[in-house]
Design a protein around this motif. Structure first.
Motif, mmCIF file in Angstrom:
data_model
loop_
_atom_site.group_PDB
_atom_site.id
_atom_site.type_symbol
_atom_site.label_atom_id
_atom_site.label_comp_id
_atom_site.label_asym_id
_atom_site.label_seq_id
_atom_site.Cartn_x
_atom_site.Cartn_y
_atom_site.Cartn_z
ATOM 1 N N ASN A 42 6.030 1.127 2.057
ATOM 2 C CA ASN A 42 7.165 2.047 2.131
ATOM 3 C C ASN A 42 7.395 2.829 0.838
ATOM 4 O O ASN A 42 8.156 3.786 0.823
ATOM 5 N N TYR A 43 6.763 2.411 -0.239
ATOM 6 C CA TYR A 43 6.984 3.065 -1.528
ATOM 7 C C TYR A 43 5.832 3.951 -1.974
ATOM 8 O O TYR A 43 5.994 4.806 -2.822
ATOM 9 N N PHE A 44 4.644 3.707 -1.409
ATOM 10 C CA PHE A 44 3.488 4.504 -1.793
ATOM 11 C C PHE A 44 2.737 4.947 -0.544
ATOM 12 O O PHE A 44 2.508 4.150 0.369
ATOM 13 N N ALA A 45 2.375 6.214 -0.534
ATOM 14 C CA ALA A 45 1.767 6.791 0.658
ATOM 15 C C ALA A 45 0.426 6.137 0.971
ATOM 16 O O ALA A 45 0.083 5.906 2.124
ATOM 17 N N ASN A 46 -0.339 5.800 -0.084
ATOM 18 C CA ASN A 46 -1.660 5.202 0.116
ATOM 19 C C ASN A 46 -2.118 4.526 -1.179
ATOM 20 O O ASN A 46 -1.427 4.588 -2.205
ATOM 21 N N ARG A 47 -3.279 3.951 -1.117
ATOM 22 C CA ARG A 47 -3.809 3.206 -2.258
ATOM 23 C C ARG A 47 -3.987 4.094 -3.493
ATOM 24 O O ARG A 47 -3.705 3.688 -4.627
ATOM 25 N N SER A 48 -4.470 5.305 -3.298
ATOM 26 C CA SER A 48 -4.689 6.207 -4.425
ATOM 27 C C SER A 48 -3.390 6.481 -5.171
ATOM 28 O O SER A 48 -3.346 6.483 -6.404
ATOM 29 N N GLU A 49 -2.352 6.713 -4.391
ATOM 30 C CA GLU A 49 -1.053 6.988 -5.002
ATOM 31 C C GLU A 49 -0.593 5.795 -5.837
ATOM 32 O O GLU A 49 -0.081 5.945 -6.957
ATOM 33 N N HIS A 99 -12.313 8.150 -8.984
ATOM 34 C CA HIS A 99 -11.128 8.941 -8.637
ATOM 35 C C HIS A 99 -10.842 9.977 -9.722
ATOM 36 O O HIS A 99 -10.324 9.630 -10.777
ATOM 37 N N PRO A 100 -11.158 11.237 -9.438
ATOM 38 C CA PRO A 100 -10.905 12.282 -10.431
ATOM 39 C C PRO A 100 -9.444 12.305 -10.898
ATOM 40 O O PRO A 100 -9.170 12.560 -12.065
ATOM 41 N N GLY A 101 -8.524 12.028 -10.007
ATOM 42 C CA GLY A 101 -7.111 12.041 -10.382
ATOM 43 C C GLY A 101 -6.827 11.037 -11.484
ATOM 44 O O GLY A 101 -6.164 11.364 -12.478
ATOM 45 N N ILE A 102 -7.325 9.833 -11.324
ATOM 46 C CA ILE A 102 -7.118 8.812 -12.346
ATOM 47 C C ILE A 102 -7.841 9.186 -13.627
ATOM 48 O O ILE A 102 -7.338 8.980 -14.722
ATOM 49 N N ARG A 103 -9.031 9.747 -13.479
ATOM 50 C CA ARG A 103 -9.771 10.149 -14.681
ATOM 51 C C ARG A 103 -8.942 11.131 -15.503
ATOM 52 O O ARG A 103 -8.793 10.987 -16.717
ATOM 53 N N GLU A 104 -8.386 12.126 -14.827
ATOM 54 C CA GLU A 104 -7.586 13.119 -15.552
ATOM 55 C C GLU A 104 -6.379 12.478 -16.222
ATOM 56 O O GLU A 104 -6.105 12.726 -17.402
ATOM 57 N N GLU A 105 -5.700 11.679 -15.451
ATOM 58 C CA GLU A 105 -4.503 11.004 -15.981
ATOM 59 C C GLU A 105 -4.829 10.198 -17.238
ATOM 60 O O GLU A 105 -4.189 10.349 -18.276
ATOM 61 N N LEU A 106 -5.831 9.355 -17.145
ATOM 62 C CA LEU A 106 -6.170 8.501 -18.286
ATOM 63 C C LEU A 106 -6.699 9.326 -19.457
ATOM 64 O O LEU A 106 -6.361 9.066 -20.608
ATOM 65 N N THR A 107 -7.565 10.295 -19.154
ATOM 66 C CA THR A 107 -8.121 11.115 -20.225
ATOM 67 C C THR A 107 -7.003 11.792 -21.007
ATOM 68 O O THR A 107 -6.975 11.742 -22.242
ATOM 69 N N ALA A 157 9.240 -2.519 -10.261
ATOM 70 C CA ALA A 157 8.790 -3.900 -10.042
ATOM 71 C C ALA A 157 7.458 -3.914 -9.304
ATOM 72 O O ALA A 157 6.551 -4.694 -9.621
ATOM 73 N N LEU A 158 7.315 -3.029 -8.333
ATOM 74 C CA LEU A 158 6.065 -2.967 -7.577
ATOM 75 C C LEU A 158 4.910 -2.502 -8.473
ATOM 76 O O LEU A 158 3.793 -3.014 -8.378
ATOM 77 N N LEU A 159 5.192 -1.527 -9.344
ATOM 78 C CA LEU A 159 4.144 -1.036 -10.240
ATOM 79 C C LEU A 159 3.715 -2.124 -11.217
ATOM 80 O O LEU A 159 2.522 -2.299 -11.492
#
Lengths: 195, 195
Positions: B45-52, B116-124, B10-12
């Motif tokens: 409480n569900y995500f460590a930070n904004r990036s996550e 954000h390289p992490g997001i780039r990898e994920e989406l790519t 629901a949060l996502l």
DNA sequence: CGAATACCACTACAAGTAAAGTACTACGAT
DNA sequence: ATCGTAGTACTTTACTTGTAGTGGTATTCG
């Protein structure tokens, strides 16, 4: 409200770079000041609020991305052909690569358009005019293909630029130039104009 | 870190809606809480930070936008033809219109990928896989056209969706459905597979 | 069947951050 | 000499985050 036009332009260019590099999230007066290398509080003195800044940046982006007069003249003088269209698309790619931030800012502004009717109107008017000019020049110049050809070409080119600027490794088998070539080959008929 | 998977989902979904409606600028834990209708502090409480949060939202967007199994089965069973391709593109348009926020969030995430390289990898990874699957199904299924056809179609469709979602009045002469039709007519050859 | 435990919802607080706006001084050009 | 602008500094406001603490509920174990 300060009036110095040179400084205003510098601030707008800085705003475009901030938009591209830090996103709409990072577009604050202070960030624009820093990017333009002027003391804090300056942007506050040149733009009444954030919306005004966005709006003027939206107008300025098109100035940065417009094709050179010189290229347009050369293009209009050429013999109409698929090859010329290919060169035109290549030039667009080259321009976007040369001002990556300009086009990225335009994408950020497109998304902002969902929230700011003013920006939506501004961008719609300008982009629509550009597209219609392309259609007109294409048809009147006797280039191969009809309106659908030009519109499809415009859409595919938009997709290619979005992909290339945001996730370049999705289409890594092909360098973007040859991708443009093959795209034109698929969309534009070989012969002279169909109608 | 809380574990309730239903609440996490629901949060996502709320994060995706916030991204689409308020942009990356508005994506804060508190905004997600509010959009999901849960008390403030929950997303913390569900995500460590904004990036996550961004990363997981990026993964979840594809779940929301994926075609239904039922449609895929029907598509794979059909006789390969340009007409079937047209219906496939129409279905994509329908899905995007049905989950406008999902696709808008994907565009926001594409722009975030620049930072954000992490997001780039994920989406790519995900988008590349989707495209390659389309190419494979097209060719193996004996649909008309070659790899260039499919890639061009993908790019044009991307452009069309960007245009339709961000500046719908640029292409106002045509309703988007018939625009898709004419785009397919330009790009996909009429006959059976070329190779 | 009852008690203990573990997880979670929700409230509330505390502190830090940053952004905006403006007042003030200095300077330069006309 | 005056008008507009550059640059500095300060104040106020708003927002965000992270977490402590409480109460409720479900599950498991004796």
């Amino acid at each position: 409200m300060r009036q110095n036009p040179e400084r205003r332009r510098a601030l707008l260019n800085a705003a475009i770079d901030v938009l591209a590099e830090d996103g709409a999230r990072g577009l604050t007066f202070r960030a624009v000041d820093a990017r333009a290398g002027v003391p804090g509080g300056t942007a506050s003195n040149y733009f009444a609020n954030r919306s005004e800044l966005l709006l003027q940046a939206g107008a300025h982006v098109h100035v940065r991305l417009a094709p050179t007069e010189e290229f347009m003249a050369r293009f209009l003088d050429s013999v109409p052909s698929r090859e010329q269209t290919r060169l035109g698309m290549r030039d667009l790619l080259r321009r976007v690569e040369a001002d990556r931030n300009g086009y990225l800012a335009l994408l950020e502004l497109r998304l902002e358009a969902n929230r700011h009717p003013g920006i939506r109107e501004e961008l719609t008017r300008t982009i629509r005019w550009t597209l219609e000019e392309n259609v007109r020049r294409h048809l009147e110049g006797g280039f191969p293909g009809d309106r659908n050809t030009v519109v499809t070409l415009y859409l595919a080119m938009t997709g290619l630029l979005v992909e290339h600027l945001t996730l370049p490794d999705v289409l890594t088998d092909d360098d973007p130039e040859s991708l443009v070539d093959r795209m034109v080959a698929v969309i534009v008929p070989e012969g002279r104009s169909a109608r």
